[in-house]
Structure formats: C-alpha cells, structure tokens
Design an enzyme around this catalytic site. Structure first.
Site: not given
Ligand code: GRF
Length: 209
Positions: A18-20, A95, A112, A114
């Site tokens: 969940g960091s994003n 996922m 999204n 990536h």
């Molecule tokens: C990130 O590296 C994103 O690019 C990929 O999955 C990862 C998710 O990381 N799609 P987080 O859960 O947002 O920390």
C-alpha cells in the site's frame, strides 16, 4: 460527473503493502489533488494496505475472489464500485488482471502503475527482469488499463539507473521513490481533466487556470 465543488471520487484497488495508496492519499491531504479516495478495495483480507486505509479513515471493502471465476469477481467489483459512484479507479499493486466487466463499465477511467519503463518488462517481477536482462536504465510507468497486461496508453514515465551492484531490492527501492512521485502526478492530471487519449498516445493538455 464531478466539478470543482464536488471532488472526484477515487477507488483504489490494492492487494499488498500500500505505499502507492499512501503516497496518493498524502498528496490529496497536501491539497495537490482535488479528489478523495472513497474506498479501498482489497482482495486480501490480511494485506498491509488495509491498516493504512483505516488509519486515514477511508472505507475498506474486502472483495474475496475465492471460488469465483475472473468474470464473477470482476462483476462483484463493478457492483461495489457503482455503489460508490466512482470517477476514477487506481490499481496500486492489485494482483488481479482486470477483465471486460470493469473495462466496459469504466472505459478510460482505470489507471495503473508498473515498475518498469513499458513496454519493457511487463508482468510480474519487473525489477528482477530488468536486472536479469542487463538493462542500464529502468523506471516506472503510469498508464491507462486496456484489455492486455501492462499494454494500455502511457500517461507518465520516470527513469532510474540500474547500477552494477543492484539487487532486486535496491533497484525496487529506487524505482518506488519515483512511483510515489509520478503516480500522484498522473492522478492529478486525470482529475484536472487534462489527459486526452488519442489512439496509443496520451496527450497532456495545458492547464486552463
Ligand atoms: C509497486 O511496485 C507497483 O509498481 C506494482 O506493485 C507495487 C505495489 O507496491 N504495481 P505498493 O503496494 O504500492 O507499496
């Protein structure tokens, strides 16, 4: 639709850390994006992202895919998203592959992030793929979703060097910093209605204000 007095409603779909998600919520809190995350939808009941959403006071909806076909799962997601009258769907480490029901109900509204410079290194473990291939530069891509895997029109990209002594972890950390910068930026552009899809290209319009 939304206007300036009526903020865009975002749903984040995530399965893990969940960091994003946090980076986007923090950008909203700083006043950089005129939107609100109305709901976090997660397919993994124990995912770390759920705690983060609760700390921010954001609704969490756990949509379990157990025993469902991809189509059935997608239809469940659509029903959940319609309930929240969502304007924009953000995949952030989700996922699952997005299928037709979602694409047809939210055309041009699913984005999204990536961790590679698409179209290189699509799919899982993109950072490891970049190291194993011997790439000297990698990075991340914010893109619209289409029916393929990591193939939709590109909104923003940022590059980082791949160093000789990089491991998957060190490269991932360098890329992640850029993800946290460009994902909120891409969301801001969408919310300001400055993204125009023209075939494969995404044109970024000038700000009107
Ligand atoms: C990130 O590296 C994103 O690019 C990929 O999955 C990862 C998710 O990381 N799609 P987080 O859960 O947002 O920390």
């Amino acid at each position: 639709m939304y206007n300036k007095s009526n903020k865009a409603k975002i749903a984040v779909l995530a399965s893990g850390r969940g960091s994003n998600f946090v980076a986007i919520q923090k950008a909203i809190d700083r006043g950089e994006i005129a939107a609100r995350i109305a709901v976090l939808i997660c397919d993994k009941p124990k995912a770390k992202v759920i705690e983060a959403a609760r700390e921010f006071g954001i609704d969490v909806s756990i949509v379990d895919s157990a025993g469902l076909s991809n189509d059935e799962f997608d239809k469940k997601l659509v029903a959940e998203l319609k309930g929240y009258a969502i304007d924009l769907i953000l995949l952030a480490g989700f996922m699952k592959i997005v299928g037709r029901p979602l694409l047809e109900n939210f055309p041009g509204k699913i984005i999204n992030i990536h961790p590679s410079l698409l179209p290189s290194f699509k799919g899982l473990n993109a950072q490891r793929q970049a190291i194993e291939y011997g790439a000297k530069i990698s990075g991340c891509t914010v893109h619209f979703i289409d029916e393929g895997v990591d193939t939709g029109p590109i909104i923003l990209q940022s590059s980082v060097p791949v160093l000789d002594n990089d491991t998957e972890e060190t490269l991932s950390a360098r890329i992640l910093e850029e993800e946290h910068r460009i994902y909120p930026e891409g969301v801001r552009l969408f919310v300001e209605k400055r993204l125009r899809i023209d075939g494969r290209r995404v044109i970024i319009e000038e700000s009107s204000c």
